[in-house]
Design a protein around this motif. Structure first.
Motif, PDB file in Angstrom:
ATOM      1  N   LEU A   1       0.912  -1.201   0.032  1.00  0.00           N
ATOM      2  CA  LEU A   1       0.107   0.064  -0.033  1.00  0.00           C
ATOM      3  C   LEU A   1       0.845   1.198   0.157  1.00  0.00           C
ATOM      4  O   LEU A   1       0.681   2.201  -0.768  1.00  0.00           O
ATOM      5  CB  LEU A   1      -1.059  -0.042   1.193  1.00  0.00           C
ATOM      6  N   ALA A   2       2.030   1.139   0.849  1.00  0.00           N
ATOM      7  CA  ALA A   2       2.811   2.368   0.853  1.00  0.00           C
ATOM      8  C   ALA A   2       3.396   2.802  -0.646  1.00  0.00           C
ATOM      9  O   ALA A   2       3.573   3.627  -1.156  1.00  0.00           O
ATOM     10  CB  ALA A   2       4.220   2.091   1.814  1.00  0.00           C
ATOM     11  N   CYS A   3       3.954   1.713  -1.179  1.00  0.00           N
ATOM     12  CA  CYS A   3       4.381   1.627  -2.709  1.00  0.00           C
ATOM     13  C   CYS A   3       3.450   2.229  -3.547  1.00  0.00           C
ATOM     14  O   CYS A   3       3.909   3.119  -4.334  1.00  0.00           O
ATOM     15  CB  CYS A   3       5.089   0.564  -3.168  1.00  0.00           C
ATOM     16  N   MET A   4       2.335   1.667  -3.426  1.00  0.00           N
ATOM     17  CA  MET A   4       1.276   2.315  -4.370  1.00  0.00           C
ATOM     18  C   MET A   4       0.819   3.723  -3.960  1.00  0.00           C
ATOM     19  O   MET A   4       0.635   4.446  -5.166  1.00  0.00           O
ATOM     20  CB  MET A   4      -0.172   1.250  -4.182  1.00  0.00           C
ATOM     21  N   ALA A   5       0.856   4.113  -2.696  1.00  0.00           N
ATOM     22  CA  ALA A   5       0.721   5.444  -2.465  1.00  0.00           C
ATOM     23  C   ALA A   5       1.640   6.317  -3.085  1.00  0.00           C
ATOM     24  O   ALA A   5       1.405   7.443  -3.426  1.00  0.00           O
ATOM     25  CB  ALA A   5       0.500   5.561  -0.984  1.00  0.00           C
ATOM     26  N   HIS A   6       2.588   5.937  -3.067  1.00  0.00           N
ATOM     27  CA  HIS A   6       3.930   6.781  -3.632  1.00  0.00           C
ATOM     28  C   HIS A   6       4.091   6.516  -5.183  1.00  0.00           C
ATOM     29  O   HIS A   6       5.159   7.007  -5.636  1.00  0.00           O
ATOM     30  CB  HIS A   6       5.107   6.649  -2.833  1.00  0.00           C
ATOM     31  N   GLY A   7       3.266   5.702  -5.826  1.00  0.00           N
ATOM     32  CA  GLY A   7       3.528   5.553  -7.281  1.00  0.00           C
ATOM     33  C   GLY A   7       4.540   4.856  -7.685  1.00  0.00           C
ATOM     34  O   GLY A   7       5.301   4.828  -8.710  1.00  0.00           O
ATOM     35  N   VAL A   8       5.273   4.159  -6.521  1.00  0.00           N
ATOM     36  CA  VAL A   8       6.546   2.975  -6.829  1.00  0.00           C
ATOM     37  C   VAL A   8       6.208   1.908  -7.679  1.00  0.00           C
ATOM     38  O   VAL A   8       4.958   1.185  -7.284  1.00  0.00           O
ATOM     39  CB  VAL A   8       7.146   2.571  -5.495  1.00  0.00           C
TER      40      VAL A   8
END
Length: 147
Positions: A109-116
């Motif tokens: 989720l953190a990756c997705m939130a930051h567009g990673v």
């Protein structure tokens, strides 16, 4: 009159004694006591006049009866202790699995939130952690039903 005590009128135990102010049954499963009286003689007479509930029912509970009952209770306690041990182990495992799920899914989720960009391996690891948590929950539910 004699100071001999009759068996306990409730369990039939012959292990009865005169305490300071009453007569008591020393059977750990019964522990009946009474009656009160001014003198030891009055207490003995009152105890010995009691009608036995066991004799009314046509049975006297022998020491063997109480020993068997005690063994059955000990067996049940041991069975429950084993179930508690299993439940505690399951709870520890569930805690570990849920921590793993939180880390895996939280990372995604953190990756997705930051567009990673997320690798397929990361998705697989997260999916496996969720599957493991689901299987663990199903096993714990099954164990609780079959106890």
């Amino acid at each position: 009159m004699s100071h001999e005590l009759k068996p306990c009128p409730f369990c039939g135990s012959t292990y009865v004694r005169h305490a300071r102010s009453y007569i008591e049954c020393m059977n750990n499963h019964c522990m009946a006591f009474g009656p009160n009286g001014s003198t030891p003689q009055q207490k003995f007479e009152a105890w010995n006049r009691r009608v036995s509930s066991a004799s009314i029912a046509g049975e006297h509970r022998t020491a063997e009866y109480w020993k068997a009952k005690h063994r059955a209770r000990k067996t049940e306690i041991e069975r429950l202790r084993k179930r508690i041990t299993v439940a505690q182990a399951n709870a520890r495992e569930a805690h570990e699995v849920l921590q793993l799920v939180a880390v895996q899914v939280g990372g995604l989720l953190a990756c997705m939130a930051h567009g990673v960009q997320i690798s397929p391996t990361a998705f697989d690891e997260a999916r496996d952690a969720v599957r493991r948590a689901s299987e663990l929950a199903a096993n714990m539910a099954d164990e609780s039903r079959h106890g």
